[in-house]
Scaffold this motif. Structure first.
Motif, short mmCIF file in Angstrom:
data_model
loop_
_atom_site.label_atom_id
_atom_site.label_comp_id
_atom_site.label_asym_id
_atom_site.label_seq_id
_atom_site.Cartn_x
_atom_site.Cartn_y
_atom_site.Cartn_z
N GLY A 138 -1.56 12.38 9.60
CA GLY A 138 -1.33 12.09 8.19
C GLY A 138 -0.94 10.65 7.95
O GLY A 138 -1.32 10.05 6.93
N LEU A 139 -0.19 10.06 8.87
CA LEU A 139 0.22 8.67 8.72
C LEU A 139 -0.98 7.73 8.82
O LEU A 139 -1.04 6.71 8.12
N THR A 140 -1.95 8.08 9.67
CA THR A 140 -3.15 7.26 9.78
C THR A 140 -3.95 7.29 8.48
O THR A 140 -4.47 6.27 8.02
N ALA A 141 -4.04 8.48 7.86
CA ALA A 141 -4.71 8.57 6.57
C ALA A 141 -4.01 7.67 5.55
O ALA A 141 -4.66 6.93 4.78
N ALA A 142 -2.68 7.71 5.53
CA ALA A 142 -1.93 6.84 4.62
C ALA A 142 -2.16 5.37 4.94
O ALA A 142 -2.28 4.53 4.04
N ALA A 143 -2.24 5.05 6.22
CA ALA A 143 -2.46 3.66 6.63
C ALA A 143 -3.83 3.16 6.15
O ALA A 143 -3.97 1.97 5.81
N HIS A 144 -4.83 4.03 6.11
CA HIS A 144 -6.14 3.63 5.59
C HIS A 144 -6.03 3.27 4.10
O HIS A 144 -6.70 2.32 3.64
N VAL A 145 -5.24 4.02 3.34
CA VAL A 145 -5.03 3.69 1.93
C VAL A 145 -4.37 2.31 1.81
O VAL A 145 -4.77 1.48 0.99
N HIS A 146 -3.36 2.08 2.64
CA HIS A 146 -2.69 0.78 2.65
C HIS A 146 -3.70 -0.33 2.96
O HIS A 146 -3.74 -1.37 2.28
N GLY A 147 -4.51 -0.10 3.98
CA GLY A 147 -5.47 -1.12 4.39
C GLY A 147 -6.55 -1.40 3.36
O GLY A 147 -7.17 -2.47 3.38
N ALA A 148 -6.76 -0.43 2.46
CA ALA A 148 -7.83 -0.56 1.46
C ALA A 148 -7.38 -1.22 0.17
O ALA A 148 -8.21 -1.60 -0.65
N CYS A 149 -6.08 -1.38 -0.03
CA CYS A 149 -5.58 -1.81 -1.34
C CYS A 149 -4.59 -2.96 -1.22
O CYS A 149 -3.52 -2.81 -0.62
N GLY A 150 -4.93 -4.09 -1.81
CA GLY A 150 -4.07 -5.26 -1.73
C GLY A 150 -2.76 -5.12 -2.48
O GLY A 150 -1.81 -5.84 -2.18
N ASN A 151 -2.69 -4.21 -3.46
CA ASN A 151 -1.46 -4.05 -4.23
C ASN A 151 -0.41 -3.24 -3.49
O ASN A 151 0.73 -3.14 -3.95
N ILE A 152 -0.76 -2.65 -2.36
CA ILE A 152 0.21 -1.95 -1.53
C ILE A 152 0.74 -2.97 -0.53
O ILE A 152 0.03 -3.38 0.40
#
Length: 363
Positions: free
Chosen positions: A299-313
């Protein structure tokens, strides 16, 4: 491509020691593992990590809902993630963590079908970023030991749980700053523990500790109270339990109630809504953090992909698995010296150890 079956497993991992916040004490990570099997030979995986005082769902409610969703998704196109959300959206309010599990499994399939890691499929190029590490509520002495152990492991930013008696919380932070000095970042999380008056008093007293921000100082439903705290606090305020959905993000923006958003897949119902919240925040000039419950590295890896995809995070709190007694995950995000590195394999780039999978109870 069609969904042939959905495998559902109880997913339990004991913690190394009890983890205490104002909302309760956790001793086991109890969630649900999902494997979405397609007729093209591609399987996507996801996990739920519910925490009932926050998300409202439990492992058992997730299992019941997963049985129903399995039947709803059979024969459907796994690449049509938007349509899948509309189909099972009625479960989002009662079982957000489970919807997150299905959502990340579908993104895993999408990435594998495209031959790209999910964060790159979403247009991101952020391959590494820092995460904090969390210390639960305990005596000042034990909290100092916790921080020092993690400092020795290479972490440079520490999230400290507060939200009890303000004077006791100040004493805890004083002890930690006395021990590690001011070269390392500290952010705090009250988990709704304070009244408005307590929050204002505590945050003014904590200004000297150079706190980056405070998560959820008061009751999740008291948006007006959060705004009052924000107006009077010298420390920035981050919405957490008040923020589940894109709609919540709009309400917080309209109320001018916070400085930052904490996005968690288990609250939002997955990567889809997590990205939506981050983009809404960007439109309002509100920076975001990607947080977690006590997921495994799946689950943390899935969250990390969201982080990696969005500059506002720009902040990360993806440390849930550090408290687990063992790590059953193969590949996925790597953590070294407090820095996360994303996998470059197609999809989420993560799997569950086959030997561990065989031991799990299947639904």
């Amino acid at each position: 491509m069609k969904i042939q079956d959905v495998e559902i497993y109880y997913f339990d991992i004991p913690l190394k020691e009890p983890f205490t916040i104002t909302l309760g004490t956790i001793t086991t990570s109890s969630g649900v593992l999902i494997r979405v099997v397609t007729d093209a030979g591609i399987t996507g995986i996801g996990e739920s990590s519910p925490f009932q005082p926050v998300t409202g769902d439990t492992q058992e409610t997730n299992v019941v809902a997963a049985r129903a969703i399995r039947e709803m998704l059979k024969g459907k196109d796994p690449l049509a993630i938007e349509s899948a959300h509309k189909l099972v959206g009625g479960f989002l309010h009662s079982n957000p963590a489970l919807i997150a599990a299905f959502d990340m499994a579908l993104y895993d399939i999408l990435g594998k079908a495209a031959g790209l890691p999910v964060f790159r499929l979403l247009g991101g190029d952020k391959t590494t970023f820092e995460t904090d590490v969390t210390t639960g509520i305990d005596t000042p002495e034990n909290m100092v030991k916790s921080v020092q152990t993690r400092l020795a492991a290479g972490f440079k930013t520490f999230k400290i749980k507060v939200g009890m008696d303000p004077d006791a919380d100040v004493a805890r932070l004083q002890a930690i700053r006395d021990a590690i000095g001011y070269d390392y970042g500290i952010r705090i999380d009250a988990n709704q523990g304070w009244t408005v008056a307590q929050a204002v008093t505590a945050l003014k007293a904590m200004e000297k500790f150079k706190i980056q921000f405070c998560e959820q100082p008061g009751l999740y439903s008291d948006i007006a109270g959060m705004k009052q705290v924000r107006d009077e606090s010298p420390i920035g305020i981050m919405a957490d339990e008040s923020l589940f959905s894109p709609t919540d993000a709009l309400k917080l923006i309209n109320a001018a109630a916070c400085d930052y958003f904490n996005i968690k897949l288990m609250k939002a119902g997955g990567m889809t809504n997590g990205l939506r919240i981050a983009l809404i925040g960007e439109a309002a000039n509100i920076r975001c953090m990607l947080g977690c419950m006590i997921e495994t590295r799946l689950g943390l890896t899935a969250a990390a992909h969201v982080h990696g995809a969005c500059g506002n995070i720009v902040f990360a709190d993806l440390d849930g698995y550090f408290s687990h007694t063992f790590d059953p995950i193969v590949d996925g995000m790597a953590v070294k010296d407090g820095m996360i590195t994303l996998p470059e394999k197609p999809g989420l780039g993560v799997d569950v150890d086959p030997a561990f999978l065989k031991k799990l109870k299947r639904v």
